[in-house]
Design a protein around this motif. Sequence first.
Motif, PDB file in Angstrom:
ATOM      1  N   ASP A 153     -18.837  36.237  -6.869  1.00 31.03           N
ATOM      2  CA  ASP A 153     -17.592  36.996  -6.732  1.00 31.03           C
ATOM      3  C   ASP A 153     -17.461  38.063  -7.824  1.00 31.03           C
ATOM      4  OD1 ASP A 153     -16.902  35.680  -8.989  1.00 31.03           O
ATOM      5  OD2 ASP A 153     -15.216  34.582  -8.140  1.00 31.03           O
ATOM      6  N   SER A 154     -16.261  38.581  -7.979  1.00 29.67           N
ATOM      7  CA  SER A 154     -16.053  39.725  -8.877  1.00 29.67           C
ATOM      8  C   SER A 154     -16.331  39.396 -10.334  1.00 29.67           C
ATOM      9  CB  SER A 154     -14.616  40.222  -8.740  1.00 29.67           C
ATOM     10  OG  SER A 154     -13.728  39.157  -9.025  1.00 29.67           O
ATOM     11  N   LEU A 155     -16.343  38.108 -10.697  1.00 29.62           N
ATOM     12  CA  LEU A 155     -16.646  37.737 -12.077  1.00 29.62           C
ATOM     13  C   LEU A 155     -18.025  37.109 -12.188  1.00 29.62           C
ATOM     14  CD1 LEU A 155     -13.232  36.237 -13.234  1.00 29.62           C
ATOM     15  CD2 LEU A 155     -14.213  38.446 -13.823  1.00 29.62           C
ATOM     16  N   GLY A 156     -18.777  37.134 -11.092  1.00 29.71           N
ATOM     17  CA  GLY A 156     -20.099  36.525 -11.112  1.00 29.71           C
ATOM     18  C   GLY A 156     -20.043  35.012 -11.043  1.00 29.71           C
ATOM     19  N   ARG A 157     -19.004  34.482 -10.399  1.00 31.32           N
ATOM     20  CA  ARG A 157     -18.928  33.035 -10.195  1.00 31.32           C
ATOM     21  C   ARG A 157     -19.529  32.695  -8.838  1.00 31.32           C
ATOM     22  NH1 ARG A 157     -12.663  32.823 -11.783  1.00 31.32           N
ATOM     23  NH2 ARG A 157     -12.727  34.306 -10.066  1.00 31.32           N
ATOM     24  N   ASP A 158     -20.132  31.520  -8.740  1.00 32.19           N
ATOM     25  CA  ASP A 158     -20.848  31.143  -7.526  1.00 32.19           C
ATOM     26  C   ASP A 158     -19.859  30.846  -6.395  1.00 32.19           C
ATOM     27  OD1 ASP A 158     -23.265  30.403  -6.110  1.00 32.19           O
ATOM     28  OD2 ASP A 158     -22.434  28.391  -6.136  1.00 32.19           O
ATOM     29  N   LEU A 159     -19.972  31.598  -5.300  1.00 35.30           N
ATOM     30  CA  LEU A 159     -18.999  31.472  -4.218  1.00 35.30           C
ATOM     31  C   LEU A 159     -19.096  30.125  -3.512  1.00 35.30           C
ATOM     32  CD1 LEU A 159     -16.728  32.992  -2.836  1.00 35.30           C
ATOM     33  CD2 LEU A 159     -18.369  33.872  -1.200  1.00 35.30           C
ATOM     34  N   PHE A 160     -20.321  29.664  -3.256  1.00 32.57           N
ATOM     35  CA  PHE A 160     -20.483  28.373  -2.579  1.00 32.57           C
ATOM     36  C   PHE A 160     -19.815  27.263  -3.391  1.00 32.57           C
ATOM     37  CE2 PHE A 160     -22.948  24.429  -1.869  1.00 32.57           C
ATOM     38  CZ  PHE A 160     -22.602  24.222  -0.551  1.00 32.57           C
ATOM     39  N   THR A 161     -20.066  27.269  -4.707  1.00 24.71           N
ATOM     40  CA  THR A 161     -19.437  26.279  -5.581  1.00 24.71           C
ATOM     41  C   THR A 161     -17.921  26.316  -5.449  1.00 24.71           C
ATOM     42  OG1 THR A 161     -21.237  26.491  -7.155  1.00 24.71           O
ATOM     43  CG2 THR A 161     -19.177  25.586  -7.985  1.00 24.71           C
ATOM     44  N   ARG A 162     -17.389  27.530  -5.446  1.00 24.19           N
ATOM     45  CA  ARG A 162     -15.933  27.660  -5.406  1.00 24.19           C
ATOM     46  C   ARG A 162     -15.374  27.256  -4.051  1.00 24.19           C
ATOM     47  NH1 ARG A 162     -13.527  30.025  -9.526  1.00 24.19           N
ATOM     48  NH2 ARG A 162     -11.959  31.205  -8.394  1.00 24.19           N
ATOM     49  N   ILE A 163     -16.129  27.505  -2.982  1.00 17.60           N
ATOM     50  CA  ILE A 163     -15.663  27.058  -1.666  1.00 17.60           C
ATOM     51  C   ILE A 163     -15.606  25.531  -1.628  1.00 17.60           C
ATOM     52  CG2 ILE A 163     -16.272  26.901   0.775  1.00 17.60           C
ATOM     53  CD1 ILE A 163     -17.334  29.744   0.595  1.00 17.60           C
ATOM     54  N   VAL A 164     -16.651  24.889  -2.179  1.00 13.47           N
ATOM     55  CA  VAL A 164     -16.692  23.427  -2.163  1.00 13.47           C
ATOM     56  C   VAL A 164     -15.525  22.859  -2.981  1.00 13.47           C
ATOM     57  CG1 VAL A 164     -18.009  21.396  -2.837  1.00 13.47           C
ATOM     58  CG2 VAL A 164     -19.164  23.328  -1.776  1.00 13.47           C
ATOM     59  N   TYR A 165     -15.298  23.420  -4.170  1.00 16.12           N
ATOM     60  CA  TYR A 165     -14.174  22.942  -4.975  1.00 16.12           C
ATOM     61  C   TYR A 165     -12.838  23.282  -4.310  1.00 16.12           C
ATOM     62  CZ  TYR A 165     -16.673  21.363  -9.131  1.00 16.12           C
ATOM     63  OH  TYR A 165     -17.448  20.662 -10.003  1.00 16.12           O
ATOM     64  N   ASN A 343     -18.737  44.059  -0.093  1.00 15.30           N
ATOM     65  CA  ASN A 343     -19.261  42.723  -0.377  1.00 15.30           C
ATOM     66  C   ASN A 343     -18.812  41.740   0.699  1.00 15.30           C
ATOM     67  OD1 ASN A 343     -19.907  43.723  -3.206  1.00 15.30           O
ATOM     68  ND2 ASN A 343     -17.682  43.845  -3.185  1.00 15.30           N
ATOM     69  N   PRO A 344     -19.388  41.875   1.891  1.00 10.69           N
ATOM     70  CA  PRO A 344     -18.868  41.106   3.030  1.00 10.69           C
ATOM     71  C   PRO A 344     -18.862  39.596   2.816  1.00 10.69           C
ATOM     72  CG  PRO A 344     -20.756  42.465   3.672  1.00 10.69           C
ATOM     73  CD  PRO A 344     -20.527  42.718   2.232  1.00 10.69           C
ATOM     74  N   TRP A 345     -19.729  39.084   1.953  1.00  9.40           N
ATOM     75  CA  TRP A 345     -19.789  37.626   1.797  1.00  9.40           C
ATOM     76  C   TRP A 345     -18.515  37.053   1.196  1.00  9.40           C
ATOM     77  CZ3 TRP A 345     -22.766  41.209  -0.639  1.00  9.40           C
ATOM     78  CH2 TRP A 345     -22.530  41.397  -1.990  1.00  9.40           C
ATOM     79  N   LEU A 346     -17.670  37.903   0.592  1.00  4.99           N
ATOM     80  CA  LEU A 346     -16.406  37.399   0.062  1.00  4.99           C
ATOM     81  C   LEU A 346     -15.527  36.834   1.168  1.00  4.99           C
ATOM     82  CD1 LEU A 346     -15.440  40.108  -2.561  1.00  4.99           C
ATOM     83  CD2 LEU A 346     -16.363  37.842  -2.951  1.00  4.99           C
ATOM     84  N   PHE A 347     -15.882  37.160   2.404  1.00  2.48           N
ATOM     85  CA  PHE A 347     -15.072  36.705   3.533  1.00  2.48           C
ATOM     86  C   PHE A 347     -15.535  35.348   4.058  1.00  2.48           C
ATOM     87  CE2 PHE A 347     -12.908  37.548   7.707  1.00  2.48           C
ATOM     88  CZ  PHE A 347     -11.653  37.696   7.139  1.00  2.48           C
TER      89      PHE A 347
END
Lengths: 377, 327
Positions: A153-165, A343-347
Amino acid sequence: MFKRMRLRETTRPDNEKFFVASQWQLFRWKFLKHRLAVLSVVVLALVYLGALFAEFIAPYDPYAFQPTLVYAPPQAVYLFDEQGQFHWPPFIYPLKKTVDPVTYRPEYTEDRSRQLPLELFVQGDPYKFWGLWEGDRHLFGVRGGVYSPLGKDSLGRDLFTRIVYGSRISLSIGLIGVLIGFFSGLLIGGLAGLLGGVVDIVIMRITEIFNAVPTLPLWMALSVALPQNWTVEENYLAITIILALFGVVSGASRTVRGKFFALKEEDFVVAARLDGAGNVRLIMKYLFPNFLSHQIADLTMSIPGMILGETSLSFLGLGLQAPAISWGVLLQEGRSVKTLAENPWLFIPAVFVVVTIIAFNFVGDGVRDAADPYARI
Amino acid sequence: MLAYILKRLFLIIPVLLVVSLLSFMIIQLPPGDFVDAYIRGERGRGRTISSEEEASLRVRFGVNDPFLVQYGRWIAGIVRGDLGVSLALKESVSKIVAERLPLSALISLLSFLLVNLIAIPIGMLSATRQYSVADYFFSILGFLGMGVPQFIFAVVMLWGIYSFTGQASVGATSPEFVGQPMSMAKFLDLISHLWLPALIAAATGTAGTIRIMRANLLDEMEKPYVIVARAKGLPRRKLLYKYPFRMALNPFVVGLAGVFPGLVSGELMVSITLGIPTLAPVLLQALEMQDVETAGSLVFIISTLSVVGILVSDILLAIVDPRIRYE
């Protein structure tokens, strides 16, 4: 295949087993016939397991950021290298970053000179599982590099990780809200149905009004009225209660009340009352089992609305706020269509929202059909 | 008929009363009151306010009055069409509402029409051709429509528009019509902009309504009177429109009343996402700036819109089914 044959045999109305089956056995048989509902249960079980074991399944810490990998795209997994040679385990290419000299946008290309094999149970960011046990093993990951299956994401955090959390909040809000709705609906609807008269009229008018008010503006206003200095947990709880109160409770009370009225005059209830059964026994033993399955079906159908409510509120920036992670909070990053187009993956969190809601709809459909005693098996 | 409509109009009063109480409670919920906010603002400008001055301000704005008195003053203002001044937007709320409410109502009404125009024929098609390819197609589409939240749908649409035209919002009118008085050309332009948000807001309702229509018609077509009519030689099509269709429409119109609050909520999300100047973006802005006075008034007006929508569909029901008013 064999099992399905047996199921069909058992549920044939002329089979002896069918007549001696308990209410819940019939329920289960009927439910298993709804293929899409069964498939949806599997899907939901997977996402809920993910939420339960988030620390282990997510490859990184949800707050760990990498400034060097801001807006890095999802990384592909390879089985064959450039020479066409097969590799096991699968591997990824690490990302190489260049900055566009005109727009200063980071651009990422795969560094084909290095291969990082995907490994199971790798050591990574330390975590405290359920806040109790310390650990640093993650289900999958790479050593000596970074692997983001769904991008950063915009801060370089892992999106998959954040979706799971994020699924922890997004998925539990529906369940907790429905539990609130279930018990308060039982209480309010039961009171109206049992006492009748003025109590009934007043309660029913109030629920009618709640049904007439569009929930979203009310949710929006109430969630803003929450004190600013509340912690994430307090906010979460308050929003769950707001969503449940103005979404589920009035509907649940109405159905319970209707069922009470319908059943009150039935012969078996009158007989039980004449036999000296008290109110509590009457409700628990005779009325309750009669509409429990119906009530469960109704409530399953209302879970998606709660999930959607949280997601919409957080998407607007009115629900949960930044340190909290939920699917709606993650979607906030996609509020600007320009960012989204670049950054379409943000969706991707939206895909999880939609899949979960559709799965709950199918399960609700299956439960409703299974709970209907007159439906043909 | 007239008596029924009057009765319904009369019944709407207690509903609006409770809705207004709720809205006012929202205004009162946050700690502090208008005077606190005013004093904070003045202090920010470097002016100190003595405790005597504060007390006189409190008397002047009546913030120490009991809840019901304050509520009475607020509701009296609304009845007179005075919604106060928005602190956040520096404009009279009445003016904002007058400018934007028609657009909100227009989108909701358009969605309402779209739900009907799309759902009834498709529901009939699905029921009369049960288990056909078309039936499966629309069933899957229906489940998708119920599963995709309106704002996600709106974001995807906007994304598409952005990647094709480079526009980041849809807006209500083309630039040349902004500020122009209403004319036929402007109205057509308005419709050409609004059909998209109306369609998105209608999506969920349409999907649900198709399912209801299909189920109702299927139930009705199995009834003995249909078999009798067929046996007596009534053509299939004529029979369908004359009896089962009308019967299936009844529970359907009742269901429409429930669709309306959803449409209004849908309109909110869609208008905010697509940037259409209805009441929705103002409500969001007021909430973001903690301007609860404006927000409460807007919640009240939006809820009233939905209550009126329910009233309209109840009257429609009375027209479709003559038995209803005796209940």
